[in-house]
Motif scaffolding. Structure first.
Motif, PDB file in Angstrom:
ATOM      1  N   ARG A  68       0.623  -1.198   0.025  1.00  0.00           N
ATOM      2  CA  ARG A  68       0.135   0.161  -0.005  1.00  0.00           C
ATOM      3  C   ARG A  68       0.704   1.213  -0.018  1.00  0.00           C
ATOM      4  O   ARG A  68       1.966   1.135   0.654  1.00  0.00           O
ATOM      5  N   VAL A  69       0.469   2.186  -0.810  1.00  0.00           N
ATOM      6  CA  VAL A  69       1.313   3.529  -0.865  1.00  0.00           C
ATOM      7  C   VAL A  69       0.675   4.692  -0.472  1.00  0.00           C
ATOM      8  O   VAL A  69      -0.407   5.073  -0.665  1.00  0.00           O
ATOM      9  N   HIS A  70       1.172   5.358   0.478  1.00  0.00           N
ATOM     10  CA  HIS A  70       0.716   6.738   0.901  1.00  0.00           C
ATOM     11  C   HIS A  70       1.662   7.752   0.320  1.00  0.00           C
ATOM     12  O   HIS A  70       2.716   7.695   0.196  1.00  0.00           O
ATOM     13  N   THR A  71       1.124   8.862  -0.319  1.00  0.00           N
ATOM     14  CA  THR A  71       1.926   9.865  -0.939  1.00  0.00           C
ATOM     15  C   THR A  71       1.554  11.312  -0.140  1.00  0.00           C
ATOM     16  O   THR A  71       0.386  11.589   0.347  1.00  0.00           O
ATOM     17  N   PHE A  72       2.537  12.171  -0.017  1.00  0.00           N
ATOM     18  CA  PHE A  72       2.549  13.553   0.659  1.00  0.00           C
ATOM     19  C   PHE A  72       3.049  14.378  -0.145  1.00  0.00           C
ATOM     20  O   PHE A  72       4.306  14.399  -0.756  1.00  0.00           O
ATOM     21  N   SER A  73       2.347  15.453  -0.559  1.00  0.00           N
ATOM     22  CA  SER A  73       2.706  16.688  -1.648  1.00  0.00           C
ATOM     23  C   SER A  73       1.903  17.790  -1.133  1.00  0.00           C
ATOM     24  O   SER A  73       0.763  17.569  -0.641  1.00  0.00           O
ATOM     25  N   ASP A  93       4.927  21.754   6.861  1.00  0.00           N
ATOM     26  CA  ASP A  93       3.898  21.434   8.043  1.00  0.00           C
ATOM     27  C   ASP A  93       4.618  20.218   8.729  1.00  0.00           C
ATOM     28  O   ASP A  93       4.099  19.284   8.216  1.00  0.00           O
ATOM     29  N   LEU A  94       5.452  20.478   9.484  1.00  0.00           N
ATOM     30  CA  LEU A  94       6.088  19.183  10.210  1.00  0.00           C
ATOM     31  C   LEU A  94       5.289  18.489  11.027  1.00  0.00           C
ATOM     32  O   LEU A  94       5.314  17.250  11.218  1.00  0.00           O
ATOM     33  N   ASP A  95       4.073  19.101  11.576  1.00  0.00           N
ATOM     34  CA  ASP A  95       3.204  18.130  12.142  1.00  0.00           C
ATOM     35  C   ASP A  95       2.403  17.031  11.231  1.00  0.00           C
ATOM     36  O   ASP A  95       2.455  16.101  11.489  1.00  0.00           O
ATOM     37  N   ALA A  96       2.037  17.691  10.144  1.00  0.00           N
ATOM     38  CA  ALA A  96       1.392  16.844   8.936  1.00  0.00           C
ATOM     39  C   ALA A  96       2.467  15.913   8.635  1.00  0.00           C
ATOM     40  O   ALA A  96       2.077  14.565   8.313  1.00  0.00           O
ATOM     41  N   VAL A  97       3.744  16.146   8.513  1.00  0.00           N
ATOM     42  CA  VAL A  97       4.882  15.363   8.012  1.00  0.00           C
ATOM     43  C   VAL A  97       4.874  14.056   9.041  1.00  0.00           C
ATOM     44  O   VAL A  97       5.035  13.087   8.585  1.00  0.00           O
ATOM     45  N   SER A  98       4.858  14.522  10.065  1.00  0.00           N
ATOM     46  CA  SER A  98       5.105  13.232  11.333  1.00  0.00           C
ATOM     47  C   SER A  98       4.162  12.564  11.418  1.00  0.00           C
ATOM     48  O   SER A  98       3.939  11.366  11.484  1.00  0.00           O
ATOM     49  N   ASP A  99       2.814  13.167  11.092  1.00  0.00           N
ATOM     50  CA  ASP A  99       1.727  12.185  11.356  1.00  0.00           C
ATOM     51  C   ASP A  99       1.555  11.234  10.159  1.00  0.00           C
ATOM     52  O   ASP A  99       1.273  10.164  10.121  1.00  0.00           O
ATOM     53  N   PHE A 100       2.102  11.909   8.968  1.00  0.00           N
ATOM     54  CA  PHE A 100       2.025  11.028   7.633  1.00  0.00           C
ATOM     55  C   PHE A 100       3.081   9.625   7.974  1.00  0.00           C
ATOM     56  O   PHE A 100       2.973   8.572   7.543  1.00  0.00           O
ATOM     57  N   ALA A 101       4.426  10.166   8.384  1.00  0.00           N
ATOM     58  CA  ALA A 101       5.366   9.024   8.716  1.00  0.00           C
ATOM     59  C   ALA A 101       4.758   8.117   9.501  1.00  0.00           C
ATOM     60  O   ALA A 101       5.386   6.965   9.587  1.00  0.00           O
ATOM     61  N   ARG A 102       4.075   8.463  10.578  1.00  0.00           N
ATOM     62  CA  ARG A 102       3.740   7.433  11.665  1.00  0.00           C
ATOM     63  C   ARG A 102       2.537   6.362  11.181  1.00  0.00           C
ATOM     64  O   ARG A 102       2.413   5.508  11.579  1.00  0.00           O
ATOM     65  N   GLU A 105      14.007  15.315   8.447  1.00  0.00           N
ATOM     66  CA  GLU A 105      14.330  14.957   9.990  1.00  0.00           C
ATOM     67  C   GLU A 105      13.158  14.728  10.718  1.00  0.00           C
ATOM     68  O   GLU A 105      13.039  13.638  11.383  1.00  0.00           O
ATOM     69  N   ALA A 106      12.012  15.390  10.523  1.00  0.00           N
ATOM     70  CA  ALA A 106      10.743  15.206  11.291  1.00  0.00           C
ATOM     71  C   ALA A 106      10.204  13.567  10.884  1.00  0.00           C
ATOM     72  O   ALA A 106       9.756  13.026  11.504  1.00  0.00           O
ATOM     73  N   ALA A 107      10.418  13.413   9.610  1.00  0.00           N
ATOM     74  CA  ALA A 107       9.737  12.017   8.933  1.00  0.00           C
ATOM     75  C   ALA A 107      10.665  10.844   9.748  1.00  0.00           C
ATOM     76  O   ALA A 107      10.123  10.140  10.065  1.00  0.00           O
ATOM     77  N   THR A 108      12.140  11.149   9.857  1.00  0.00           N
ATOM     78  CA  THR A 108      13.199  10.204  10.396  1.00  0.00           C
ATOM     79  C   THR A 108      12.666   9.852  11.845  1.00  0.00           C
ATOM     80  O   THR A 108      12.879   8.704  12.154  1.00  0.00           O
ATOM     81  N   LYS A 109      11.979  10.819  12.512  1.00  0.00           N
ATOM     82  CA  LYS A 109      11.535  10.487  13.843  1.00  0.00           C
ATOM     83  C   LYS A 109      10.552   9.340  14.137  1.00  0.00           C
ATOM     84  O   LYS A 109      10.309   8.769  15.130  1.00  0.00           O
ATOM     85  N   CYS A 110       9.954   9.034  13.087  1.00  0.00           N
ATOM     86  CA  CYS A 110       8.603   8.392  12.894  1.00  0.00           C
ATOM     87  C   CYS A 110       8.857   7.222  12.051  1.00  0.00           C
ATOM     88  O   CYS A 110       7.960   5.947  12.377  1.00  0.00           O
ATOM     89  N   ALA A 111       9.647   7.064  11.058  1.00  0.00           N
ATOM     90  CA  ALA A 111       9.872   6.041  10.239  1.00  0.00           C
ATOM     91  C   ALA A 111      11.231   6.166   9.596  1.00  0.00           C
ATOM     92  O   ALA A 111      11.794   7.173   9.389  1.00  0.00           O
TER      93      ALA A 111
END
Length: 371
Positions: free
Chosen positions: A15-20, A41-50, A68-74
């Motif tokens: 399954r694929v999620h895309t962020f743009s 929007d680092l909150d949205a990035v973090s939520d996406f990565a989780r 960096e924000a994404a790396t903290k979650c995945a």
């Protein structure tokens, strides 16, 4: 590129999620989940990565804080450090120089005075390029011999917005080639050999695989590409672009930490495409065979082809061995990559001729009769 990656992932059951920042993107059209938000929007990035198991990207102009924000979650693959190095020309060239890899002669430029010193060192002709966010010729100015004067240099400096830049010596090269390669978590390395590239208006126009260069040149390009991936500790796909000098020596032009336009032909020409390879690498799977079914040539389809209406797709597809790929972009604009054609043939020269003829056939011939 995200669209073709998503198609490969879906085909293998992921399954694929895309962020743009945009909606109804080419990738979003085939993804399971499309998230529209700003990269800032680092909150949205973090939520996406989780909500995903691993994060990768289709272009390198992603802000470092986003990675960096994404790396903290995945896991992010290639890593944010690879992105940080390759998305800015000064950092990239400094990395290549420190690693002992061959590059075009260059000077860092941060002021007009610095530009004048760089011109005095390298001479003209030369190419002035912004350090960040350059793509398909954007943020570049060619300085001819007549531009060495201080007033002409000031014009060039103003043209690029007086931004941090590099001045590169102009290279009278024989041709350009690229090596698309992948590296796994365990250090496994695979490559697609040397691919020859031709540009028009600073945009990739045609790619031919295998490249029409001597075997020793092709092998050296692969060896240098492997060194780049290992020095950067890449997990994923990375493309290294080269100038081939007239004496056969190689200079690295730039690196792209993702699948590359010149590797699009691998979708039809190889057992494992560059997009499936990216998926395998970032998901920790064994890398796939890069063996070619046949030599291939690819041409980009720019929005200019739509100037007089919808291109004549049946005409192009009437050529044996030609495959059509459209990217789902709604608005054709001059210079915008809307898709590509790939031609396969046992003879790479014939593949090259065929794909050019197929693209030429896309423009309908209209006859106007005056009475």
């Amino acid at each position: 590129m995200g669209r073709m990656f998503a198609i490969s992932a879906r085909r293998m059951g992921y399954r694929v999620h895309t962020f743009s920042p945009d909606q109804d993107t080419p990738t979003g059209q085939v993804a399971d989940v499309e998230v529209m938000a700003s990269y800032d929007d680092l909150d949205a990035v973090s939520d996406f990565a989780r909500h995903v198991r691993v994060v990768t990207f289709e272009f390198e102009n992603v802000p470092a804080p986003t990675a960096e924000a994404a790396t903290k979650c995945a896991p992010v693959r290639p890593s944010g450090s690879v992105l940080h190095t390759t998305q800015q020309r000064i950092r990239e060239k400094s990395f290549l120089t420190k690693a002992g890899l061959p590059t075009t002669p260059y000077r860092e430029v941060r002021t007009l005075e610095g530009l004048n010193r760089a011109i005095a060192d390298l001479g003209c002709p030369a190419i002035l390029k912004t350090a960040a966010f350059g793509y398909d010729g954007k943020g570049q100015v060619r300085l001819g011999p007549e531009d060495a004067a201080p007033d002409r240099a000031a014009e060039a400096w103003a043209t690029i917005g007086k931004e941090e830049a590099v001045l590169e010596a102009f290279i009278d090269f024989d041709r350009e080639i690229s090596v698309v390669a992948a590296r796994g978590e365990d250090g496994e390395f695979v490559h697609y050999g040397a691919i020859e590239n031709q540009h028009s208006r600073h945009i990739l126009d045609v790619s031919i695989a295998p490249a029409r260069v001597e075997p020793r040149v092709a092998q050296e390009a692969v060896d240098l590409a492997r060194c780049v991936l290992e020095e950067l500790d890449v997990v994923g796909v990375l493309c290294v672009e080269f100038f081939v000098a007239r004496d056969g020596s190689l200079m690295i032009n730039e690196c792209a930490p993702r699948p590359h336009n010149s590797g699009h032909l691998t979708v039809d020409a190889c057992i494992t495409s560059q997009f499936e390879q990216q998926l395998r690498a970032v998901c920790g799977l064994p890398l796939g065979s890069t063996e070619m079914h046949r030599p291939a040539a690819m041409v980009n389809l720019l929005g200019d082809l739509w100037a007089n209406g919808e291109p004549d797709w049946p005409a192009a597809l009437a050529f044996p061995g030609v495959k059509l790929h459209l990217y789902g972009k709604m608005e054709p604009r001059p210079g915008r990559k809307m898709g590509h054609l790939t031609a396969l043939n046992h003879d790479p020269e014939e593949a090259y001729r065929t794909v050019l003829a197929a693209r030429d056939s896309l423009v309908r011939r209209r006859t106007t009769i005056g009475l």
